[in-house]
Design an enzyme around this catalytic site. Structure first.
Site, PDB file in Angstrom:
ATOM      1  N   ARG A  75       0.847  -1.264   0.110  1.00 29.82           N
ATOM      2  CA  ARG A  75      -0.143   0.053   0.121  1.00 29.82           C
ATOM      3  C   ARG A  75       0.761   1.322   0.038  1.00 29.82           C
ATOM      4  O   ARG A  75       0.639   2.352  -0.728  1.00 29.82           O
ATOM      5  CB  ARG A  75      -1.139   0.130   1.061  1.00 29.82           C
ATOM      6  CG  ARG A  75      -1.958  -1.008   1.227  1.00 29.82           C
ATOM      7  CD  ARG A  75      -2.930  -0.881   2.174  1.00 29.82           C
ATOM      8  NE  ARG A  75      -4.075  -2.029   2.234  1.00 29.82           N
ATOM      9  CZ  ARG A  75      -4.486  -2.706   3.241  1.00 29.82           C
ATOM     10  NH1 ARG A  75      -4.325  -2.203   4.518  1.00 29.82           N
ATOM     11  NH2 ARG A  75      -5.348  -3.566   3.151  1.00 29.82           N
ATOM     12  N   ARG A 120      20.365  -8.194   7.870  1.00 24.57           N
ATOM     13  CA  ARG A 120      19.733  -9.273   8.024  1.00 24.57           C
ATOM     14  C   ARG A 120      20.890 -10.422   8.411  1.00 24.57           C
ATOM     15  O   ARG A 120      20.657 -11.599   8.867  1.00 24.57           O
ATOM     16  CB  ARG A 120      19.192  -9.956   6.519  1.00 24.57           C
ATOM     17  CG  ARG A 120      20.162 -10.033   5.409  1.00 24.57           C
ATOM     18  CD  ARG A 120      19.659 -10.481   4.097  1.00 24.57           C
ATOM     19  NE  ARG A 120      20.291 -11.183   3.323  1.00 24.57           N
ATOM     20  CZ  ARG A 120      21.455 -10.469   2.659  1.00 24.57           C
ATOM     21  NH1 ARG A 120      21.427  -9.521   2.923  1.00 24.57           N
ATOM     22  NH2 ARG A 120      21.943 -11.484   1.826  1.00 24.57           N
TER      23      ARG A 120
END
Length: 118
Positions: free
Chosen positions: A16, A89
Site C-alpha cells: 500500500r 539481515r
C-alpha cells in the site's frame, strides 16, 4: 503463526505504501526487501516446525521450546533488519541458521537415544 501473520501484514502495508499491486514483486527497494524477508522466513518455516516437533518429542520439550523461542526471535530480528537494509539481515540470519543446526542435533540425539535404547 502470529509471526507469519505479522510478516504478511508488513508486506501488505509495504504494498500500500509503495503502490505495488499483487502479483507484482518488484518496485520500491523497501518493498522488495520486505517482500523477500517475508518469503525467506516462510521458506524456512516447514524446516523449523519439523525439527521443533521431532526434537520436542524425542529429546526434551523444555530445551526444544527455548531453542524454538530463540529461533522465532532471531527470525523477527532478521525480518526487521532485512526490511531496513539488506546488510541488517546477516547477524540474525547466522543466529537462526545456528539454531536450526542445534535443533537438528537435538532431534538426531533424541532419535538415536530412542531407537538404540536396549
Amino acid at each position: 503463526v502470529l509471526l507469519s501473520a505479522y510478516f504478511a501484514m508488513q508486506v501488505i502495508y509495504a504494498r500500500r505504501k509503495y503502490k505495488v499491486s499483487p502479483p507484482e514483486t518488484t518496485g520500491h527497494p523497501e518493498f522488495e526487501r520486505t517482500f523477500r524477508a517475508q518469503a525467506n522466513c516462510s521458506e524456512y518455516f516447514p524446516i523449523f516446525i519439523s525439527l521443533l516437533w521431532v526434537a520436542g518429542i524425542f529429546f526434551h520439550q523444555g530445551v526444544t521450546a527455548v531453542c524454538g523461542l530463540l529461533y522465532l526471535y532471531t527470525r523477527l530480528r532478521y525480518f526487521q533488519g532485512y526490511a531496513g537494509a539488506a546488510q541488517g539481515r546477516l547477524g540474525p540470519l547466522y543466529a537462526s541458521a545456528w539454531l536450526l543446526w542445534v535443533l537438528l542435533g537435538l532431534a538426531l540425539a533424541g532419535l538415536l537415544a530412542h531407537f538404540l535404547r536396549p
